[in-house]
Design an enzyme around this catalytic site. Sequence first.
Site, PDB file in Angstrom:
ATOM      1  N   TYR A 197      17.749  30.040   8.820  1.00 45.09           N
ATOM      2  CA  TYR A 197      16.733  30.914   9.279  1.00 45.09           C
ATOM      3  C   TYR A 197      16.726  31.156  10.898  1.00 45.09           C
ATOM      4  O   TYR A 197      17.013  29.936  11.470  1.00 45.09           O
ATOM      5  CB  TYR A 197      15.521  30.405   9.117  1.00 45.09           C
ATOM      6  CG  TYR A 197      15.015  30.781   7.432  1.00 45.09           C
ATOM      7  CD1 TYR A 197      15.022  32.084   6.996  1.00 45.09           C
ATOM      8  CD2 TYR A 197      15.059  29.696   6.485  1.00 45.09           C
ATOM      9  CE1 TYR A 197      14.899  32.182   5.467  1.00 45.09           C
ATOM     10  CE2 TYR A 197      14.766  29.844   5.199  1.00 45.09           C
ATOM     11  CZ  TYR A 197      14.721  30.952   4.714  1.00 45.09           C
ATOM     12  OH  TYR A 197      14.474  31.139   3.461  1.00 45.09           O
ATOM     13  N   LYS A 202       0.749  -1.171  -0.095  1.00 37.16           N
ATOM     14  CA  LYS A 202       0.101   0.025   0.026  1.00 37.16           C
ATOM     15  C   LYS A 202       0.944   1.141  -0.102  1.00 37.16           C
ATOM     16  O   LYS A 202       2.142   1.240   0.132  1.00 37.16           O
ATOM     17  CB  LYS A 202      -0.955   0.009   1.229  1.00 37.16           C
ATOM     18  CG  LYS A 202      -0.259   0.055   2.655  1.00 37.16           C
ATOM     19  CD  LYS A 202      -0.864  -0.120   3.808  1.00 37.16           C
ATOM     20  CE  LYS A 202      -0.185   0.076   4.948  1.00 37.16           C
ATOM     21  NZ  LYS A 202      -0.990  -0.684   6.088  1.00 37.16           N
TER      22      LYS A 202
END
Length: 381
Positions: free
Chosen positions: A268, A36
């Site tokens: 950042y 899956k």
Amino acid sequence: MSISYGKLNVAINLDHIIHNYRLLGEHGRGLIPVIKSDAYGHGLVPVAKALAGQGVDRLAVGTIEEAVTLREQGQFRGVIMALLGANDCQEAEEAWRHRIMPMVFCLWQLDLLQQAGLAYSSRLPVAIKIETGMSRLGFSLAETDHLAGRLPGLDRLELAALASHLASADDPSARDQVMDQAERFRQVAAKFRAAGFNPALCLANSAAILAYPDLLLDWQRPGIALYGANPFHGTRLEHLGAGLKPAMTVRAPLLQIQSLPKGARISYNGTFTCPADMTVGIVAAGYADAYSRALSNKASMLLRGHRAPVLGRVCMQLTALDLTGVPEARPGDMACLLGQDGDLVITPEQMAAWWGTIPYEVFCLLGLNRRAYAGGDVSSR
Ligand SMILES: *Cc1c(COP(=O)(O)O)cnc(C)c1O
């Protein structure tokens, strides 16, 4: 298949999946590999083909759509179980057209499949999912009382299997819960037998295959272990998955190297400040490539035989690495984000721990990137 080295890329070693499949086969027969979610990020069709090359004739996918892809692109002719059932008329029709075995979890789905089957003279094998303690999908124990009575009226359908899913097979301290689920499942199976049905019984996931030989029934559904993560990592049963080989390796190129002075703040918000003069490399991988921002200041990458820590925030397409101890590093080098690189390795379990998740999610997300394949039966891809 050519690999583009310009950005983050994923290499899948199909031979490792085959190795893991065989290793699981030593524990139990009747394996239905679970592929899956694009084979947990390893590629639905390539993984199916590699397994079919090993004689696998039953596979489990999630959606009917995945099952149809497997029939159409994978040319897989064996049994395909769709774990999420058939949830509307179109899915029910597709299940019939492509002979897909839905794992049905409510009466409404059975009616839908019966209706879609009126146009056919054959019968469609279905698996019935029993809710035994996961509190997710499935018929409750109370519902199963009259379910056996309803089935003869659904004359287009054939009860091929009864299934249930274990919530805690990977937790060695949860043995009692596993046994409770198994006991409820056996009770339901007995009811169906008493009513004259003889479905295949299907319960075990990877962890149960490795740890609970008594729970090996007619069919088993291994997922994560096929891809090489050890469901018992960090527990006292870790040895049970020790022979598994991770199949996914993730690499990304080093774009630039710079010398930074003591006190420089990286990325950042400057969450990392250089404690001394440092050499820092910038790698072309970021959270847009599913290299999670949760890895900021936590993960490492492998480069030229060294472990290089991630410095500061992971950005959208870039991540900074400490290359102070790697003077031989050059732009264009491929950093290894996950997997084996020379003598060093970043295991899926290690990556998951940095990330704050489990190997399942690491595979599914990193596997969304461009993939290249090695091993398996190359001619059949
Ligand atoms: C995903 C899944 C499996 C496989 O579980 P693993 O822990 O990956 O072995 C088996 N059965 C069902 C119903 C599933 O959804």
